[in-house]
Design an enzyme around this catalytic site. Structure first.
Site, PDB file in Angstrom:
ATOM      1  CG  ASN A  99      -1.468  12.808  -0.682  1.00  6.78           C
ATOM      2  OD1 ASN A  99      -1.079  13.861  -1.205  1.00  6.78           O
ATOM      3  ND2 ASN A  99      -1.072  12.407   0.505  1.00  6.78           N
ATOM      4  CE  LYS A 152       1.935  10.323  -0.070  1.00  2.00           C
ATOM      5  NZ  LYS A 152       2.609   9.313   0.721  1.00  2.00           N
ATOM      6  CG  HIS A 207      -0.298  12.366   5.027  1.00  2.59           C
ATOM      7  ND1 HIS A 207       0.975  11.863   5.139  1.00  2.59           N
ATOM      8  CD2 HIS A 207      -0.920  11.604   4.085  1.00  2.59           C
ATOM      9  CE1 HIS A 207       1.117  10.854   4.290  1.00  2.59           C
ATOM     10  NE2 HIS A 207      -0.018  10.675   3.645  1.00  2.59           N
ATOM     11  CD  GLU A 252       4.093  11.334   3.252  1.00  2.85           C
ATOM     12  OE1 GLU A 252       3.650  12.315   2.639  1.00  2.85           O
ATOM     13  OE2 GLU A 252       4.097  10.182   2.781  1.00  2.85           O
ATOM     14  CD  GLU A 293      -2.757   7.556   4.148  1.00  4.80           C
ATOM     15  OE1 GLU A 293      -2.769   7.213   2.962  1.00  4.80           O
ATOM     16  OE2 GLU A 293      -2.162   8.563   4.552  1.00  4.80           O
ATOM     17  N   GLY A 320       4.246   3.985   1.144  1.00  4.32           N
ATOM     18  CA  GLY A 320       5.404   4.025   0.251  1.00  4.32           C
ATOM     19  C   GLY A 320       6.346   2.837   0.386  1.00  4.32           C
ATOM     20  CB  SER A 374       1.725   0.039  -0.317  1.00  2.00           C
ATOM     21  OG  SER A 374       2.927   0.597   0.164  1.00  2.00           O
TER      22      SER A 374
HETATM   23  P1  13P Z   1       1.484   5.478  -1.029  1.00  2.63           P
HETATM   24  O1  13P Z   1       0.258   5.087  -1.790  1.00  2.63           O
HETATM   25  O2  13P Z   1       2.574   6.037  -1.897  1.00  2.63           O
HETATM   26  O3  13P Z   1       1.957   4.371  -0.125  1.00  2.63           O
HETATM   27  O4  13P Z   1       1.074   6.702  -0.068  1.00  2.63           O
HETATM   28  C1  13P Z   1      -0.042   6.574   0.716  1.00  2.63           C
HETATM   29  C2  13P Z   1      -0.344   7.897   1.311  1.00  2.63           C
HETATM   30  O5  13P Z   1       0.374   8.402   2.144  1.00  2.63           O
HETATM   31  C3  13P Z   1      -1.541   8.609   0.804  1.00  2.63           C
HETATM   32  O6  13P Z   1      -1.851   9.698   1.596  1.00  2.63           O
END
Ligand code: 13P
Length: 240
Positions: free
Chosen positions: A14, A16, A96, A98, A164, A170, A205
């Site tokens: 992803n 992002k 997701h 976020e 997740e 992150g 992470s």
């Molecule tokens: P990270 O791997 O940066 O922690 O993000 C995970 C994530 O949100 C994948 O969708």
């Protein structure tokens, strides 16, 4: 530690909003050259989808990071499931954390997105996960059960559920292998009855140092990787 034998895994990137257009094209091209027996999916930004598709070749699958909750019409700035299908997207990330927290994405729109993706034969990567507060309060399972309720009475030939934990995204913090195994087991028991082909992946992470340990956990069919999937050296090690 709950362990399982190694077999081909679903490794999803992803990206992002980390990469620019040129950077995305370069990383897509480099990804297409990495040899692996795992199944790889790359989810770039909407604006890069057609360009990335060309670079990724046939083996690496294309995914989108989001989809509109309506199929077409007057919806400024949105991208429909049929557009994603036309562009060759095989997967789409839905719900997701976020988007849930920063863009107020609701369970109503998440459900519509899942339905529209399925209607266009795009496999949803449906994200669930608890906040740090919920985990501290011992409510992880309760929260995830609530999030999984949007699947009720929907039917899927194939579905990916990404566990997740919000507090792991992150942050460099990762649940223990027991915690991951327990939650994946719960998700399988809860959602597995209604989905013929269910894959459960872990996200939060994931990097080149913890990938092997995470993929070996019982019930983990793959991973959803954010930051580390945008750096070639880390990504290469994660894929292999
Ligand atoms: P990270 O791997 O940066 O922690 O993000 C995970 C994530 O949100 C994948 O969708």
């Amino acid at each position: 530690m709950p362990l399982q034998p190694l077999k081909p895994k679903l490794i999803i990137a992803n990206w992002k909003m980390y990469l620019g257009v040129k950077e995305s094209i370069i990383l897509a091209r480099q990804t297409s050259k990495i040899k692996t027996t795992n199944e790889i999916v790359v989810c770039p930004s909407f604006v890069v989808l057609p360009l990335a598709k060309k670079e990724l070749g046939k083996k690496v699958k294309l995914g989108a990071q989001n989809v509109a909750w309506r199929e077409g019409g007057a919806l400024t700035g949105e991208v429909s499931a049929s557009m994603l299908s036309e562009l060759g997207c095989k997967y789409v990330i839905v719900g997701h954390s976020e988007r849930r927290s920063l863009l107020n994405e609701s369970e109503v729109t998440i459900r519509e997105k899942l339905k529209l993706a399925v209607a266009k034969k795009i496999i949803p990567i449906f994200c669930v996960g608890e906040t740090a507060e919920a985990r501290k309060a011992g409510e992880t399972v309760k929260v995830i059960k609530g999030q999984l309720a949007v699947l009720n009475n929907l039917s899927f030939d194939k579905l990916v559920i990404a566990y997740e934990p919000v507090w792991a995204i992150g942050t460099g913090r990762v649940p223990t292998t027991e915690e991951i195994s327990d939650v994946h087991g719960f998700i399988r028991a809860e959602a597995g009855k209604s989905v013929k082909n269910l894959q459960i992946v872990y996200g939060g992470s994931v990097d080149e140092n913890n990938i092997k340990k995470i993929l070996a956990v019982t019930g983990v069919d793959g991973v959803l990787v954010g930051g580390a999937s945008t750096k070639l050296n880390s990504w290469k090690k994660i894929i292999n």
